[in-house]
Motif scaffolding. Structure first.
Motif, PDB file in Angstrom:
ATOM      1  N   LEU A   1       3.559 -13.483  -0.934  1.00  0.00           N
ATOM      2  CA  LEU A   1       3.895 -12.048  -0.857  1.00  0.00           C
ATOM      3  C   LEU A   1       4.589 -11.646  -2.152  1.00  0.00           C
ATOM      4  CD1 LEU A   1       4.741 -13.310   2.338  1.00  0.00           C
ATOM      5  CD2 LEU A   1       4.079 -10.927   2.622  1.00  0.00           C
ATOM      6  N   THR A   2       3.929 -11.999  -3.246  1.00  0.00           N
ATOM      7  CA  THR A   2       4.433 -11.721  -4.596  1.00  0.00           C
ATOM      8  C   THR A   2       3.749 -10.458  -5.125  1.00  0.00           C
ATOM      9  OG1 THR A   2       2.744 -13.260  -5.329  1.00  0.00           O
ATOM     10  CG2 THR A   2       4.989 -14.118  -5.167  1.00  0.00           C
ATOM     11  N   PRO A   3       4.216  -9.918  -6.240  1.00  0.00           N
ATOM     12  CA  PRO A   3       3.576  -8.711  -6.786  1.00  0.00           C
ATOM     13  C   PRO A   3       2.077  -8.919  -7.040  1.00  0.00           C
ATOM     14  CG  PRO A   3       5.707  -9.049  -7.817  1.00  0.00           C
ATOM     15  CD  PRO A   3       5.453 -10.276  -6.975  1.00  0.00           C
TER      16      PRO A   3
ATOM     17  N   HIS B   1      -7.271   0.839  -6.025  1.00  0.00           N
ATOM     18  CA  HIS B   1      -7.113  -0.620  -6.047  1.00  0.00           C
ATOM     19  C   HIS B   1      -6.341  -1.119  -4.829  1.00  0.00           C
ATOM     20  CE1 HIS B   1      -7.959  -1.501 -10.604  1.00  0.00           C
ATOM     21  NE2 HIS B   1      -8.971  -0.989  -9.965  1.00  0.00           N
ATOM     22  N   TYR B   2      -5.856  -0.192  -4.018  1.00  0.00           N
ATOM     23  CA  TYR B   2      -5.099  -0.568  -2.818  1.00  0.00           C
ATOM     24  C   TYR B   2      -5.800  -0.020  -1.573  1.00  0.00           C
ATOM     25  CZ  TYR B   2      -0.678  -2.464  -1.045  1.00  0.00           C
ATOM     26  OH  TYR B   2       0.273  -3.259  -0.442  1.00  0.00           O
ATOM     27  N   VAL B   3      -7.122   0.093  -1.625  1.00  0.00           N
ATOM     28  CA  VAL B   3      -7.833   0.855  -0.592  1.00  0.00           C
ATOM     29  C   VAL B   3      -7.888   0.162   0.773  1.00  0.00           C
ATOM     30  CG1 VAL B   3     -10.197  -0.041  -0.887  1.00  0.00           C
ATOM     31  CG2 VAL B   3      -9.848   2.371  -0.323  1.00  0.00           C
TER      32      VAL B   3
ATOM     33  N   GLY C   1      10.589 -10.102  -0.606  1.00  0.00           N
ATOM     34  CA  GLY C   1      10.816  -8.677  -0.358  1.00  0.00           C
ATOM     35  C   GLY C   1      10.184  -8.394   1.005  1.00  0.00           C
ATOM     36  N   PHE C   2       8.962  -7.891   1.012  1.00  0.00           N
ATOM     37  CA  PHE C   2       8.170  -7.738   2.239  1.00  0.00           C
ATOM     38  C   PHE C   2       8.089  -9.085   2.970  1.00  0.00           C
ATOM     39  CE2 PHE C   2       3.561  -7.234   3.826  1.00  0.00           C
ATOM     40  CZ  PHE C   2       3.951  -6.623   4.999  1.00  0.00           C
ATOM     41  N   GLY C   3       8.037 -10.156   2.198  1.00  0.00           N
ATOM     42  CA  GLY C   3       7.862 -11.503   2.759  1.00  0.00           C
ATOM     43  C   GLY C   3       8.965 -11.919   3.717  1.00  0.00           C
TER      44      GLY C   3
ATOM     45  N   GLU D   1       8.591  -1.547 -11.760  1.00  0.00           N
ATOM     46  CA  GLU D   1       7.805  -1.031 -12.883  1.00  0.00           C
ATOM     47  C   GLU D   1       6.319  -1.403 -12.826  1.00  0.00           C
ATOM     48  OE1 GLU D   1       8.224  -0.672 -17.696  1.00  0.00           O
ATOM     49  OE2 GLU D   1       9.678  -1.862 -16.571  1.00  0.00           O
ATOM     50  N   TYR D   2       6.017  -2.530 -12.161  1.00  0.00           N
ATOM     51  CA  TYR D   2       4.614  -2.953 -12.156  1.00  0.00           C
ATOM     52  C   TYR D   2       3.718  -2.007 -11.345  1.00  0.00           C
ATOM     53  CZ  TYR D   2       5.865  -5.259  -7.698  1.00  0.00           C
ATOM     54  OH  TYR D   2       6.309  -5.539  -6.434  1.00  0.00           O
ATOM     55  N   TRP D   3       4.312  -1.116 -10.558  1.00  0.00           N
ATOM     56  CA  TRP D   3       3.503  -0.138  -9.821  1.00  0.00           C
ATOM     57  C   TRP D   3       3.180   1.093 -10.668  1.00  0.00           C
ATOM     58  CZ3 TRP D   3       1.041  -1.468  -5.639  1.00  0.00           C
ATOM     59  CH2 TRP D   3       1.595  -2.398  -4.756  1.00  0.00           C
TER      60      TRP D   3
HETATM   61  N1  LIG Z   1       1.147  -3.411   4.646  1.00  0.00           N
HETATM   62  C1  LIG Z   1       1.041  -4.381   3.763  1.00  0.00           C
HETATM   63  O1  LIG Z   1       0.133  -5.189   3.842  1.00  0.00           O
HETATM   64  C2  LIG Z   1       2.042  -4.505   2.630  1.00  0.00           C
HETATM   65  C3  LIG Z   1       3.250  -3.814   2.651  1.00  0.00           C
HETATM   66  C4  LIG Z   1       4.167  -4.021   1.611  1.00  0.00           C
HETATM   67  C5  LIG Z   1       3.849  -4.882   0.567  1.00  0.00           C
HETATM   68  N2  LIG Z   1       2.646  -5.523   0.577  1.00  0.00           N
HETATM   69  C6  LIG Z   1       2.295  -6.473  -0.495  1.00  0.00           C
HETATM   70  O2  LIG Z   1       3.258  -7.514  -0.487  1.00  0.00           O
HETATM   71  C7  LIG Z   1       3.532  -7.951  -1.822  1.00  0.00           C
HETATM   72  C8  LIG Z   1       5.014  -7.889  -2.086  1.00  0.00           C
HETATM   73  O3  LIG Z   1       5.442  -6.558  -1.988  1.00  0.00           O
HETATM   74  P1  LIG Z   1       7.008  -6.191  -2.087  1.00  0.00           P
HETATM   75  O4  LIG Z   1       7.093  -4.756  -1.774  1.00  0.00           O
HETATM   76  O5  LIG Z   1       7.805  -7.166  -1.324  1.00  0.00           O
HETATM   77  O6  LIG Z   1       7.256  -6.425  -3.643  1.00  0.00           O
HETATM   78  P2  LIG Z   1       8.665  -6.578  -4.371  1.00  0.00           P
HETATM   79  O7  LIG Z   1       8.399  -6.475  -5.831  1.00  0.00           O
HETATM   80  O8  LIG Z   1       9.665  -5.672  -3.741  1.00  0.00           O
HETATM   81  O9  LIG Z   1       9.122  -8.067  -4.016  1.00  0.00           O
HETATM   82  C9  LIG Z   1       8.400  -9.170  -4.515  1.00  0.00           C
HETATM   83  C10 LIG Z   1       9.288 -10.398  -4.445  1.00  0.00           C
HETATM   84  O10 LIG Z   1       8.574 -11.472  -5.047  1.00  0.00           O
HETATM   85  C11 LIG Z   1       9.442 -12.127  -5.975  1.00  0.00           C
HETATM   86  N3  LIG Z   1       8.621 -12.690  -7.038  1.00  0.00           N
HETATM   87  C12 LIG Z   1       8.093 -12.043  -8.107  1.00  0.00           C
HETATM   88  N4  LIG Z   1       7.351 -12.902  -8.823  1.00  0.00           N
HETATM   89  C13 LIG Z   1       7.420 -14.107  -8.209  1.00  0.00           C
HETATM   90  C14 LIG Z   1       6.877 -15.382  -8.494  1.00  0.00           C
HETATM   91  N5  LIG Z   1       6.080 -15.565  -9.548  1.00  0.00           N
HETATM   92  N6  LIG Z   1       7.155 -16.404  -7.648  1.00  0.00           N
HETATM   93  C15 LIG Z   1       7.960 -16.215  -6.586  1.00  0.00           C
HETATM   94  N7  LIG Z   1       8.520 -15.026  -6.280  1.00  0.00           N
HETATM   95  C16 LIG Z   1       8.234 -13.983  -7.075  1.00  0.00           C
HETATM   96  C17 LIG Z   1      10.395 -11.068  -6.474  1.00  0.00           C
HETATM   97  O11 LIG Z   1      11.596 -11.627  -6.951  1.00  0.00           O
HETATM   98  C18 LIG Z   1      10.600 -10.241  -5.207  1.00  0.00           C
HETATM   99  O12 LIG Z   1      11.650 -10.738  -4.421  1.00  0.00           O
HETATM  100  C19 LIG Z   1       2.689  -7.066  -2.733  1.00  0.00           C
HETATM  101  O13 LIG Z   1       1.521  -7.738  -3.057  1.00  0.00           O
HETATM  102  C20 LIG Z   1       2.342  -5.858  -1.889  1.00  0.00           C
HETATM  103  O14 LIG Z   1       1.096  -5.338  -2.246  1.00  0.00           O
HETATM  104  C21 LIG Z   1       1.750  -5.361   1.580  1.00  0.00           C
END
Ligand SMILES: NC(=O)c1ccc[n+]([C@@H]2O[C@H](COP(=O)([O-])OP(=O)(O)OC[C@H]3O[C@@H](n4cnc5c(N)ncnc54)[C@H](O)[C@@H]3O)[C@@H](O)[C@H]2O)c1
Length: 360
Positions: A70-72, A169-171, A11-13, A160-162
């Motif tokens: 960059l997983t949940p 916890h996100y400070v 996702g973000f990754g 849903e996990y949010w």
């Molecule tokens: N500014 C920042 O630092 C910033 C911004 C956005 C998100 N984040 C962090 O990045 C992470 C991801 O956020 P997101 O918004 O992309 O979440 P998201 O739920 O939109 O995407 C997560 C991705 O991980 C995959 N995934 C879930 N479980 C997995 C597993 N066990 N193995 C492999 N892949 C798996 C999902 O299929 C999905 O594609 C979170 O920890 C979030 O806190 C940080």
């Protein structure tokens, strides 16, 4: 040395994959996502041939030096330990973890594995942070006297996990700039919850608040960071930033994202006047692109204050140079634990909670 990197969670990754591909000291890049459709679409778009179906598959493959997770959030603690135990370096999205026990476990895992762990904190690699640091180092702020931080974001409709996620916890985005600039840790926190979660917003973390407002007492000087975190039930637009104040000047985050920062300078007291006059200018910091290899500079146009290429560069360089990364497990715990303690304080009606000292 060239570093082979696996990016997990697209996702973000997905935004980080092209940055690793462009980094001059990165060799191969592979991707993993639990959703095979997402893996295929990102990998096809970016020309990535090595794809793994799961983290376990990726870790059982020979070779590969480093993994960026960059997983949940709920997976971070266990997955980081798996990666480190496999003998690989590990970068992880924020937050490091959501319990003090897990923070301790990750510090121990980093020490046992003798591999690099880095929490990829965007806030301390943003163009705004680089500007604040320069103001401090060139004396334009004077002596640090106060911090503010805000992260206000509406998470209705997020995965849903949010649901009901405790804002504190996100400070780290709102607090870490203060701790990095003052080069210190939080000693104790008092935090109040505002607006109890409605029943339909209560998630696995249980009852809590839409907004949490914390006063963090920093170790050393008499400094306070005043941080407001809100994920639910607050009717305003997204804001994620920090303001820093000194006894000679200040830098304030705009009220609306995208606006200019305000930089203040306290002028000398004029004869017969009450209060020192203040000059103010709008600033749009340029970031510190000179710190990056040429090939990574275009990526500073991306989100989160242009921080993504800086994070990748720091993680990769720390591996190549066999040194501790800027945000290793102890620093990550130092920046994450205050939020865990703040939420505890909010659940106890604002009682003071001491924050553990993770040392250097
Ligand atoms: N500014 C920042 O630092 C910033 C911004 C956005 C998100 N984040 C962090 O990045 C992470 C991801 O956020 P997101 O918004 O992309 O979440 P998201 O739920 O939109 O995407 C997560 C991705 O991980 C995959 N995934 C879930 N479980 C997995 C597993 N066990 N193995 C492999 N892949 C798996 C999902 O299929 C999905 O594609 C979170 O920890 C979030 O806190 C940080």
């Amino acid at each position: 040395m060239s570093v082979d990197v696996i990016v997990v969670g697209l996702g973000f990754g997905a935004a980080f994959v092209p940055i690793y591909q462009a980094h001059p000291e990165v060799g191969r890049v592979a991707v993993v996502d639990a959703d095979p459709t997402r893996t295929a679409s990102v990998a096809d778009r970016l020309g990535i041939t090595v794809r793994f179906a799961s983290l376990e598959d990726a870790l059982s493959a020979p070779g590969w030096d480093a993994v960026h997770l960059l997983t949940p959030v709920r997976f971070h603690a266990a997955q980081v330990q798996e990666v480190l135990r496999s003998g690989r370096h590990c970068a992880s999205a924020v937050p490091m973890a959501t319990t003090l026990e897990d923070l301790d476990a990750l510090i121990a895992a980093q020490d046992d594995a003798r591999r690099n762990y880095m929490m990829m904190e965007t806030a301390v690699y943003s163009r705004e942070y680089f500007h604040a640091k320069e103001l401090l180092e060139t004396g334009k702020l004077g002596r640090l006297t106060y911090f503010k931080g805000d992260h206000l974001q509406n998470l209705d409709g997020y995965p849903e996990y949010w649901l009901g996620y405790p804002p504190m916890h996100y400070v780290t985005h709102a607090l870490s700039p203060a701790l990095a600039l003052a080069n210190t840790r939080v000693e104790s926190v008092r935090c109040l919850g505002s607006s109890r979660l409605t029943p339909d917003r209560i998630g696995v973390a249980g009852e809590g608040f839409g907004t949490e407002a914390g006063l963090f007492k920093l170790a050393g000087d008499d400094l306070v960071a005043n941080v407001t975190m809100s994920f639910f039930q607050l009717g305003r637009s997204y804001l994620e930033g920090f303001s820093v104040y000194g006894d000679e000047g200040a830098l304030e985050w705009p009220q609306l994202e995208g606006g200019p920062m305000k930089q203040f300078k306290l002028e000398p007291l004029a004869d017969g006047r009450r209060g020192r006059p203040v000059t103010e200018v709008d600033v749009r910091p340029g970031g510190a692109t000179e710190l990056l290899p040429e090939a990574l500079r275009p990526f500073t146009d991306g989100g989160h204050g242009g921080s993504h290429p800086h994070l990748v560069h720091e993680f990769v360089s720390s591996i190549v140079e066999a040194r501790t990364p800027r945000v290793d497990a102890r620093t990550a715990a130092t920046w994450t634990a205050p939020g865990i303690c703040a939420h505890q304080s909010a659940l106890r009606g604002g009682a003071e909670v001491q924050v553990p000292d993770y040392g250097e």
